[in-house]
Design an enzyme around this catalytic site. Structure first.
Site, PDB file in Angstrom:
ATOM      1  CG  HIS A  70      -8.379  -3.539  -1.412  1.00 54.55           C
ATOM      2  ND1 HIS A  70      -9.271  -2.771  -1.540  1.00 54.55           N
ATOM      3  CD2 HIS A  70      -7.104  -2.734  -1.022  1.00 54.55           C
ATOM      4  CE1 HIS A  70      -8.909  -1.585  -1.192  1.00 54.55           C
ATOM      5  NE2 HIS A  70      -7.445  -1.576  -1.178  1.00 54.55           N
ATOM      6  CB  THR A  71      -6.030 -10.438  -2.458  1.00 54.62           C
ATOM      7  OG1 THR A  71      -6.333 -11.888  -1.939  1.00 54.62           O
ATOM      8  CG2 THR A  71      -4.631 -10.146  -2.559  1.00 54.62           C
ATOM      9  CG  ASN A  74      -0.938   8.491   3.396  1.00 58.61           C
ATOM     10  OD1 ASN A  74      -1.232   7.618   2.829  1.00 58.61           O
ATOM     11  ND2 ASN A  74      -0.364   9.432   2.827  1.00 58.61           N
ATOM     12  NE  ARG A 134      -4.110   1.923   2.158  1.00 58.96           N
ATOM     13  CZ  ARG A 134      -4.214   2.867   3.300  1.00 58.96           C
ATOM     14  NH1 ARG A 134      -3.359   2.581   4.457  1.00 58.96           N
ATOM     15  NH2 ARG A 134      -5.399   3.711   3.275  1.00 58.96           N
ATOM     16  CG  HIS A 144      -1.522   5.340  -0.014  1.00 54.33           C
ATOM     17  ND1 HIS A 144      -1.952   5.797   1.247  1.00 54.33           N
ATOM     18  CD2 HIS A 144      -2.249   4.623  -0.758  1.00 54.33           C
ATOM     19  CE1 HIS A 144      -3.051   5.620   1.188  1.00 54.33           C
ATOM     20  NE2 HIS A 144      -3.622   4.418   0.132  1.00 54.33           N
TER      21      HIS A 144
HETATM   22  C1  HEM Z   1      -9.161   1.540  -5.916  1.00 55.93           C
HETATM   23  C2  HEM Z   1      -8.927   2.532  -5.033  1.00 55.93           C
HETATM   24  C3  HEM Z   1      -8.528   2.152  -3.821  1.00 55.93           C
HETATM   25  C4  HEM Z   1      -9.326   2.873  -2.617  1.00 55.93           C
HETATM   26  C5  HEM Z   1     -10.444   3.538  -2.384  1.00 55.93           C
HETATM   27  C6  HEM Z   1      -8.299   2.004  -1.290  1.00 55.93           C
HETATM   28  C7  HEM Z   1      -8.880   2.178  -0.128  1.00 55.93           C
HETATM   29  C8  HEM Z   1      -8.172   1.439   1.235  1.00 55.93           C
HETATM   30  C9  HEM Z   1      -8.735   1.557   2.305  1.00 55.93           C
HETATM   31  C10 HEM Z   1      -9.781   2.554   2.810  1.00 55.93           C
HETATM   32  C11 HEM Z   1      -7.833   0.895   3.085  1.00 55.93           C
HETATM   33  C12 HEM Z   1      -7.983   0.692   4.488  1.00 55.93           C
HETATM   34  C13 HEM Z   1      -6.986   1.721   5.331  1.00 55.93           C
HETATM   35  C14 HEM Z   1      -7.412   1.850   6.731  1.00 55.93           C
HETATM   36  O1  HEM Z   1      -8.321   1.368   7.175  1.00 55.93           O
HETATM   37  O2  HEM Z   1      -6.383   2.193   7.534  1.00 55.93           O
HETATM   38  C15 HEM Z   1      -6.968   0.282   2.133  1.00 55.93           C
HETATM   39  C16 HEM Z   1      -6.103  -0.665   2.609  1.00 55.93           C
HETATM   40  C17 HEM Z   1      -4.986  -1.271   1.564  1.00 55.93           C
HETATM   41  N1  HEM Z   1      -5.069  -1.161   0.286  1.00 55.93           N
HETATM   42 FE1  HEM Z   1      -6.147  -0.026  -0.756  1.00 55.93          FE
HETATM   43  N2  HEM Z   1      -7.391   1.349  -1.930  1.00 55.93           N
HETATM   44  C18 HEM Z   1      -7.480   1.360  -3.150  1.00 55.93           C
HETATM   45  C19 HEM Z   1      -6.484   0.745  -4.255  1.00 55.93           C
HETATM   46  C20 HEM Z   1      -5.442   0.055  -3.763  1.00 55.93           C
HETATM   47  C21 HEM Z   1      -4.560  -0.416  -4.712  1.00 55.93           C
HETATM   48  C22 HEM Z   1      -4.175  -0.176  -5.997  1.00 55.93           C
HETATM   49  C23 HEM Z   1      -3.564  -1.135  -3.743  1.00 55.93           C
HETATM   50  C24 HEM Z   1      -2.367  -1.765  -4.211  1.00 55.93           C
HETATM   51  C25 HEM Z   1      -2.203  -2.478  -5.380  1.00 55.93           C
HETATM   52  C26 HEM Z   1      -4.121  -1.225  -2.320  1.00 55.93           C
HETATM   53  C27 HEM Z   1      -3.638  -1.826  -1.432  1.00 55.93           C
HETATM   54  C28 HEM Z   1      -4.205  -1.956  -0.210  1.00 55.93           C
HETATM   55  C29 HEM Z   1      -3.497  -2.920   0.854  1.00 55.93           C
HETATM   56  C30 HEM Z   1      -2.544  -3.869   0.875  1.00 55.93           C
HETATM   57  C31 HEM Z   1      -4.247  -2.306   2.284  1.00 55.93           C
HETATM   58  C32 HEM Z   1      -3.968  -2.772   3.472  1.00 55.93           C
HETATM   59  C33 HEM Z   1      -3.013  -2.302   4.123  1.00 55.93           C
HETATM   60  C34 HEM Z   1      -2.720  -2.960   5.598  1.00 55.93           C
HETATM   61  O3  HEM Z   1      -3.128  -3.850   6.118  1.00 55.93           O
HETATM   62  O4  HEM Z   1      -1.549  -2.225   6.300  1.00 55.93           O
HETATM   63  N3  HEM Z   1      -5.287  -0.371  -2.501  1.00 55.93           N
HETATM   64  N4  HEM Z   1      -7.309   0.427   0.977  1.00 55.93           N
HETATM   65 CA   LIG Z   2       5.141  10.329  -4.533  1.00 58.66          CA
HETATM   66 CA   LIG Z   3      -6.269 -13.280  -0.342  1.00 63.72          CA
END
Ligand code: HEM
Ligand SMILES: [Ca+2]
Ligand SMILES: [Ca+2]
Length: 296
Positions: free
Chosen positions: A169-170, A70, A38, A42
């Site tokens: 998000h897997t 963030n 992530r 970002h």
């Molecule tokens: C398409 C738009 C996207 C939105 C709106 C979005 C939104 C979010 C949100 C709201 C969270 C939870 C954050 C929290 O509660 O602290 C999250 C977590 C996460 N996102 Fe996304 N995301 C997006 C795309 C992506 C992409 C493109 C990736 C990577 C290729 C990604 C990877 C992750 C990962 C791995 C987590 C978990 C992080 C952790 O456990 O520390 N996301 N995302």
């Molecule tokens: Ca940058």
């Molecule tokens: Ca998974």
């Protein structure tokens, strides 16, 4: 332009050194793999993949760490510091923090069972960062499908890249505050799944805001295609996830990814390379930071 062998003579031990440190971080805490993936996203979505997200705020500098998407959420900075020190040991002053982030994201995906790809390198580090650019550039969990598509398109990423990359998000976790609206107010959600998530995410904001739930109901520590299965069963955790399977133009690709994990893996890897190409600083622009948290 970036290329795979950028450091092959200046830092031949780079890839090994990064992988070793990422492996040890993930073996201590599996979630760290998700957090590193992530961080790279970002970074790249805000003025390109230039390490801007890694800069600390100071009394006279406001960077990206406390931007809405963030704050209390982005994590893994200590691991990036660890990798950077290990890399500085083997080749001082050579490798950018932006490239370290790109390699760490790839290694995380591979270690958790996902696809491998060759990381293009040669990015340099920004001397500055922008809180407002982070607030405007990183997609919000409340986004609808059109907003998601246009944000990705603005960065040269296609609708297919959007769906494939959302498969990130897997793995990983989200805080109640990011999915509360979806589990209480949306109708495109499986009712027993909504109840399950409501049990640890109270309706009233303020209480339980930071309680965590897995983004992928079934295999939150394994990089597979299960995220897309969740979507077709209306078990996406955040509003923006379920937007990808809500009767619109991306439904058919979501269905393809549930049937063919190999297609998802290939598209995800290709999209990660494209994301990593977003407006890098190259040549004599930017710098090679000594410490990822501050400009030299
Ligand atoms: C398409 C738009 C996207 C939105 C709106 C979005 C939104 C979010 C949100 C709201 C969270 C939870 C954050 C929290 O509660 O602290 C999250 C977590 C996460 N996102 Fe996304 N995301 C997006 C795309 C992506 C992409 C493109 C990736 C990577 C290729 C990604 C990877 C992750 C990962 C791995 C987590 C978990 C992080 C952790 O456990 O520390 N996301 N995302
Ligand atoms: Ca940058
Ligand atoms: Ca998974």
């Amino acid at each position: 332009t970036l290329y795979t062998n950028f450091y092959s003579s200046s830092c031949p031990k780079l890839l090994h050194t990064v992988k070793y440190t990422v492996e040890s971080a993930i073996s201590k805490e599996t979630r760290m793999g998700a957090s590193l993936l992530r961080l790279f996203f970002h970074d790249c979505f805000v003025n390109g993949c230039d390490g801007s997200i890694l800069l600390d705020d100071t009394s006279n500098f406001t960077g990206e760490k406390n931007a809405g998407p963030n704050k209390n959420s982005a994590r893994g900075f200590e691991v990036i510091d660890k990798i950077k020190s290990a890399v500085e040991q083997v080749c001082p002053g050579v490798v950018s923090c932006a490239d370290i982030l790109a390699i760490a994201a790839r290694d995380s995906v591979v270690i958790l069972g996902g696809p491998a790809w060759d990381v293009k390198l040669g990015r340099r580090d920004a001397r500055t960062a922008s809180q407002s650019a982070a607030n405007n550039g990183i997609p919000r969990p409340t986004s609808n499908l059109n907003q998601l598509i246009s944000r990705f398109n603005a960065l040269g990423l296609s609708t297919k890249d959007l769906v494939a990359l959302s498969g990130g998000h897997t793995i990983g976790q989200a805080r109640c505050t990011t999915f509360r609206d979806h589990i209480y107010n949306d109708t495109n959600i499986d009712s027993s799944f909504a109840r399950l998530r409501q049990s640890r995410c109270p309706r009233t904001s303020g209480s339980g805001d930071n309680n965590l739930a897995p983004l992928d109901l079934a295999t939150p520590t394994y990089f597979d295609n299960h995220y897309f299965n969740n979507l077709i069963h209306k078990k996406g955790l955040i509003h923006s996830d379920q937007q990808l399977y809500n009767g619109g133009s991306t439904d058919s690709l979501v269905r393809t990814y549930t049937i063919s994990p190999a297609t998802f893996f290939a598209d995800f890897a290709a999209a990660m390379i494209k994301m990593g190409d977003i407006t890098p600083l190259t040549g004599s622009r930017g710098e090679i930071r000594k410490n990822c948290r501050r400009p030299n």
